[in-house]
Design a protein around this motif. Structure first.
Motif, PDB file in Angstrom:
ATOM      1  N   THR A 156       0.678  -1.098  -0.047  1.00 16.82           N
ATOM      2  CA  THR A 156      -0.065   0.065  -0.019  1.00 16.82           C
ATOM      3  C   THR A 156       0.914   1.321  -0.042  1.00 16.82           C
ATOM      4  O   THR A 156       1.996   1.104   0.229  1.00 16.82           O
ATOM      5  N   SER A 157       0.272   2.260  -0.494  1.00 19.03           N
ATOM      6  CA  SER A 157       1.161   3.892  -0.522  1.00 19.03           C
ATOM      7  C   SER A 157       0.258   4.623   0.016  1.00 19.03           C
ATOM      8  O   SER A 157      -0.942   4.801  -0.581  1.00 19.03           O
ATOM      9  N   VAL A 158       0.750   5.553   0.861  1.00 18.40           N
ATOM     10  CA  VAL A 158       0.334   6.744   1.254  1.00 18.40           C
ATOM     11  C   VAL A 158       0.985   7.864   1.380  1.00 18.40           C
ATOM     12  O   VAL A 158       2.167   7.783   1.682  1.00 18.40           O
ATOM     13  N   TYR A 268       6.358   9.029   0.349  1.00 11.55           N
ATOM     14  CA  TYR A 268       5.354   8.416   0.513  1.00 11.55           C
ATOM     15  C   TYR A 268       5.648   7.128   1.308  1.00 11.55           C
ATOM     16  O   TYR A 268       7.004   7.032   1.545  1.00 11.55           O
ATOM     17  N   THR A 283       3.423   1.892  11.022  1.00 14.16           N
ATOM     18  CA  THR A 283       2.807   3.070  10.131  1.00 14.16           C
ATOM     19  C   THR A 283       2.157   3.924  10.837  1.00 14.16           C
ATOM     20  O   THR A 283       2.331   5.201  10.397  1.00 14.16           O
ATOM     21  N   THR A 287       3.519   7.861  10.105  1.00 16.87           N
ATOM     22  CA  THR A 287       2.487   8.863   9.463  1.00 16.87           C
ATOM     23  C   THR A 287       2.198  10.061  10.581  1.00 16.87           C
ATOM     24  O   THR A 287       2.296  11.186  10.145  1.00 16.87           O
TER      25      THR A 287
END
Length: 295
Positions: A156-158, A268, A283, A287
């Motif tokens: 996944t990428s945020v 990212y 994560t 973030t």
């Protein structure tokens, strides 16, 4: 569907981590012949070569897919052991690839936000943000701070925000190379400081300002602290994160080449797409720290 046995996947990881069949056999307490037979059986199931018999042994492109699967299985087993409260289990360090400037400015703060009760260990791999996804594809790391927005398959990428850089030099350097003030026409003669040969920050700034490819003399200093020191001592001009040049700009020790010109690198967070409590903890911490540190 290829169905590898758990024993085979553990052997596969052991071979890549130890570099030889013999060393993997010692770690697994089996014979080198048994290790070889397991790998051959996996290659027969996959219908292709998974390991290059080099020194040290390396994964092929297909082997990278299997490596990632094996590492994911090991992480899931570790998470399950932690949740079950099994005594005597030791979690493997979470392997993470991080660019040098993030590592030097905000990423360790993120690690400190991970609850100590999670019992996590970390193994950081330093790599340029433009090239870090290759380590995700190969299965060598579980997560990455990267400049690539598109998620690697199985990840996944945020968005995290952007690192901001300013092109700076010492006041003495500016007086030597730009005696009448900064001029793009003179930039080609003034030495630049590069982190390494994959660093694109100085190249992109030079092209933005002059309209031509980078052509000035260059120093290569692959250490964030010493890079900043080289700029401060007048070896050359270079782009530095806000956190590293703000004090020098305030005191006048550093001067912006183009006042107000900010170079931004969007970052990212990519991680394996598995249900892992350890990766979830990491994560959340990353973030949160990025939200405070990045623009």
């Amino acid at each position: 569907m290829v169905a590898f046995q758990t024993e085979q996947l553990r052997t596969f990881v052991a071979v890549l981590e130890n570099g030889t069949f013999d060393a993997a056999a010692r770690q697994l307490h089996v014979t080198a012949s048994a290790v070889s037979q397991r790998i051959k059986a996996m290659e027969q199931l996959a219908g292709q070569v998974l390991l290059l018999r080099t020194t040290p042994i390396a994964a092929t492109s297909a082997g990278g897919v299997v490596h990632r699967l094996a590492r994911q299985l090991r992480q899931l087993e570790s998470d399950a052991s932690t949740e079950l409260g099994l005594n005597g289990t030791t979690s493997d360090a979470l392997a993470i690839v991080v660019n040098a400037d993030s590592l030097a400015t905000w990423f360790v703060d993120a690690l400190a936000l991970v609850p100590s009760t999670a019992g996590l260990m970390f193994e950081l791999v330093r790599e340029d943000e433009q090239h870090s996804v290759a380590l995700l594809r190969s299965g060598e790391v579980m997560a990455a701070v990267t400049a690539t927005a598109e998620a690697v398959q199985g990840c996944t990428s945020v968005p995290l925000g952007a690192m901001e850089y300013r092109a700076v030099a010492s006041a003495k350097f500016l007086g030597t190379w730009f005696p009448r003030g900064f001029s793009p026409a003179l930039l080609a003669a003034a030495p630049a400081v590069q982190f390494d040969r994959t660093d694109t920050l100085q190249k992109n700034f030079f092209t933005d300002i002059t309209g031509t490819p980078l052509s000035c003399p260059q120093h290569f200093i692959p250490d964030t602290v010493q890079f900043a020191e080289a700029v401060r001592l007048g070896l050359g001009w270079g782009l530095m994160p806000e956190a590293h040049c703000a004090q020098g700009l305030d005191t006048g020790d550093l001067v912006e080449l183009v006042p107000g010109h900010v170079s931004r690198i969007p970052l990212y967070w990519q991680r394996w797409k598995i249900q892992s409590a350890a990766l979830d903890h990491l994560t959340a911490a990353v973030t949160s720290a990025a939200a405070r540190a990045l623009s």
